[in-house]
Scaffold this active site. Structure first.
Site, mmCIF file in Angstrom:
data_model
loop_
_atom_site.group_PDB
_atom_site.id
_atom_site.type_symbol
_atom_site.label_atom_id
_atom_site.label_comp_id
_atom_site.label_asym_id
_atom_site.label_seq_id
_atom_site.Cartn_x
_atom_site.Cartn_y
_atom_site.Cartn_z
ATOM 1 N N GLY A 1 -9.544 -6.997 10.319
ATOM 2 C CA GLY A 1 -10.251 -8.219 9.931
ATOM 3 C C GLY A 1 -9.271 -9.355 9.664
ATOM 4 N N ASP A 2 -8.178 -9.038 9.003
ATOM 5 C CA ASP A 2 -7.166 -10.058 8.703
ATOM 6 C C ASP A 2 -6.527 -10.587 9.990
ATOM 7 O OD1 ASP A 2 -7.659 -9.626 6.009
ATOM 8 O OD2 ASP A 2 -6.005 -8.186 5.793
ATOM 9 N N THR B 1 -17.496 -11.004 12.247
ATOM 10 C CA THR B 1 -16.884 -9.996 13.114
ATOM 11 C C THR B 1 -17.812 -8.784 13.197
ATOM 12 O OG1 THR B 1 -15.611 -9.023 11.303
ATOM 13 C CG2 THR B 1 -14.530 -10.755 12.571
ATOM 14 N N ASN C 1 -1.171 -10.522 5.294
ATOM 15 C CA ASN C 1 -1.507 -10.056 6.649
ATOM 16 C C ASN C 1 -1.888 -11.219 7.562
ATOM 17 O OD1 ASN C 1 -1.176 -7.354 5.969
ATOM 18 N ND2 ASN C 1 -3.352 -6.953 5.687
ATOM 19 N N ASP D 1 0.853 -1.181 0.000
ATOM 20 C CA ASP D 1 0.000 0.000 0.000
ATOM 21 C C ASP D 1 0.894 1.237 0.000
ATOM 22 O OD1 ASP D 1 -1.935 -1.894 0.385
ATOM 23 O OD2 ASP D 1 -2.304 -1.405 2.489
ATOM 24 N N GLY E 1 -16.863 -5.564 14.490
ATOM 25 C CA GLY E 1 -16.129 -4.341 14.808
ATOM 26 C C GLY E 1 -15.941 -4.219 16.317
ATOM 27 N N GLN F 1 -13.919 -8.809 -2.332
ATOM 28 C CA GLN F 1 -14.327 -9.299 -3.655
ATOM 29 C C GLN F 1 -15.824 -9.577 -3.744
ATOM 30 O OE1 GLN F 1 -12.035 -8.186 -4.966
ATOM 31 N NE2 GLN F 1 -10.355 -9.500 -5.571
ATOM 32 N N LYS G 1 -17.838 -4.518 18.616
ATOM 33 C CA LYS G 1 -18.658 -5.438 19.434
ATOM 34 C C LYS G 1 -18.087 -6.854 19.463
ATOM 35 C CE LYS G 1 -23.081 -3.026 18.987
ATOM 36 N NZ LYS G 1 -23.550 -2.681 17.634
ATOM 37 N N GLY G 2 -16.919 -7.071 18.856
ATOM 38 C CA GLY G 2 -16.321 -8.405 18.921
ATOM 39 C C GLY G 2 -16.744 -9.284 17.762
#
Ligand SMILES: Nc1ncnc2c1ncn2[C@@H]1O[C@H](COP(=O)(O)OP(=O)(O)OP(=O)(O)O)[C@@H](O)[C@H]1O
Ligand SMILES: [Mg+2]
Length: 328
Positions: A256-257, A223, A52, A12, A225, A173, A227-228
């Site tokens: 997320g990764d 997931t 990641n 990136d 965010g 995707q 909130k677990g």
């Protein structure tokens, strides 16, 4: 447990423009835009979902097999990953294309102009998993992460055909793949990973209800965010996994990764699903506290202390015999 992590491998390039894009755009001349932004900051970060995830697993003490396509500019990135314990032997190196690259400029108002160059990632469709399995003595799980869409379909097909359990992680995707393709990626997955927004999108695109998706996968991990996460299996009560308290939100890129890395580590160690979710949550908070997806360090003592704080002594005692962080 031998786990192959397939998906994107990218860098990136993140720039900041001290000003406003809007001020540079002339409404009457949008048919012949010719702009160059003088940017005063460039950050280059290692990224790509598969890289990641594999990095996170290696930081917890595992040796994941990274599978994806890169260019011959990959040498530095490869040595970084190998230094941390990722097996890169099965990474395909393109002879003609550069490693995938995300170029993004952000202005003072958080507007962004970005491009994603696919490059070598398109060659992921040329990768066969059987040679990877033969080299490492068989695969117990293949994560099919966001990648060249044909590559994702091919990996999923091959897993189904060879009877290798696979984890579906479609993420970015989802937006560009056709409904029938999404059904192919999800159906029969041993694990299905998504965030809560993507969960709805999966249902909309496949035309399958919440229950029907669940009936077609082994375990669904969603997931939430801050909130677990929630873990579901057909016919079983949902397992809600509380988030691990963060010590400062810096940059959500790659959370997320990192969650997936921690979750897969728990699976590899044979721990119950709740524990897997907790390891995922705590790994994710480490990424949240740093800019970039691979800029964090996991320290054995700090990880176990924070795990104890978040989930209690008994839970920590279950993970302690397995976790082997790179740092003390
Ligand atoms: N504010 C927060 N505090 C604690 N943990 C968090 C927070 N935000 C995210 N997490 C952790 O990160 C995990 C993944 O977050 P999220 O559901 O936002 O993933 P995502 O939307 O796929 O993110 P991305 O695609 O940007 O990496 C959550 O399950 C949780 O463990
Ligand atoms: Mg995500």
């Amino acid at each position: 447990m031998r786990i192959a992590v397939t998906g994107s491998i990218a860098t990136d390039h993140l720039m900041t423009f001290p000003g406003s894009f809007g001020d540079q755009l002339i409404a009457e001349q949008l048919d012949r835009v010719s702009l160059s932004f003088l940017v005063d900051d460039l950050q280059i970060r290692r990224g790509g979902c598969a890289a990641n995830i594999a990095f996170g697993m290696a930081c917890l003490g595992l040796r994941p097999f990274l599978v994806g396509a890169v260019g011959n500019d990959f040498a530095d990135y490869r040595s970084w990953l190998e230094r941390h314990g990722v097996d890169c032997e099965s990474v395909h190196v393109s002879e003609t294309q550069h490693t995938a690259r995300f170029l993004c400029t952000t202005d003072d108002n958080h507007n962004q102009i970005a491009s994603f160059y696919t490059g070598a990632m398109a060659e992921a469709r040329l990768i066969e998993l059987q040679p990877v399995a033969s080299r490492v003595g068989g695969l117990d799980l293949v994560l099919v992460g966001p990648n060249d869409p044909d590559g994702m379909l091919r990996h999923t097909d091959e897993c189904r055909h060879r009877g290798i359990p696979f984890a579906a992680d479609i993420s970015q995707q989802l937006a560009r793949m056709a409904d029938e393709q999404i059904r192919q990626l999800v159906d029969g997955a041993a694990y299905l990973f998504s965030n809560d927004y993507e969960k709805g999108l999966i249902e909309q695109k496949t035309g399958w209800s919440d229950e029907e998706v669940l009936s077609r996968v082994g375990v669904r991990v969603t997931t939430l965010g801050p909130k677990g996460a929630v873990i579901d299996r057909e016919g079983e009560p949902s397992i809600h996994v509380a988030p691990a308290p963060e010590r400062g939100k810096v940059d959500p890129t790659g959370v997320g990764d990192a969650f997936r890395a921690g979750f897969l580590a728990g699976l590899a160690w044979g721990l119950p699903l709740e524990r897997c979710g907790q390891i995922g949550n705590l790994t994710a908070t480490h990424v949240l506290e740093r800019v970039g997806g691979q800029e964090y360090e996991l320290g054995q003592k700090v990880f176990l202390d924070r795990f104890t704080e978040a989930y209690g002594t008994d839970a920590a005692a279950e993970i302690a015999p397995h976790i082997r962080c790179y740092h003390p």
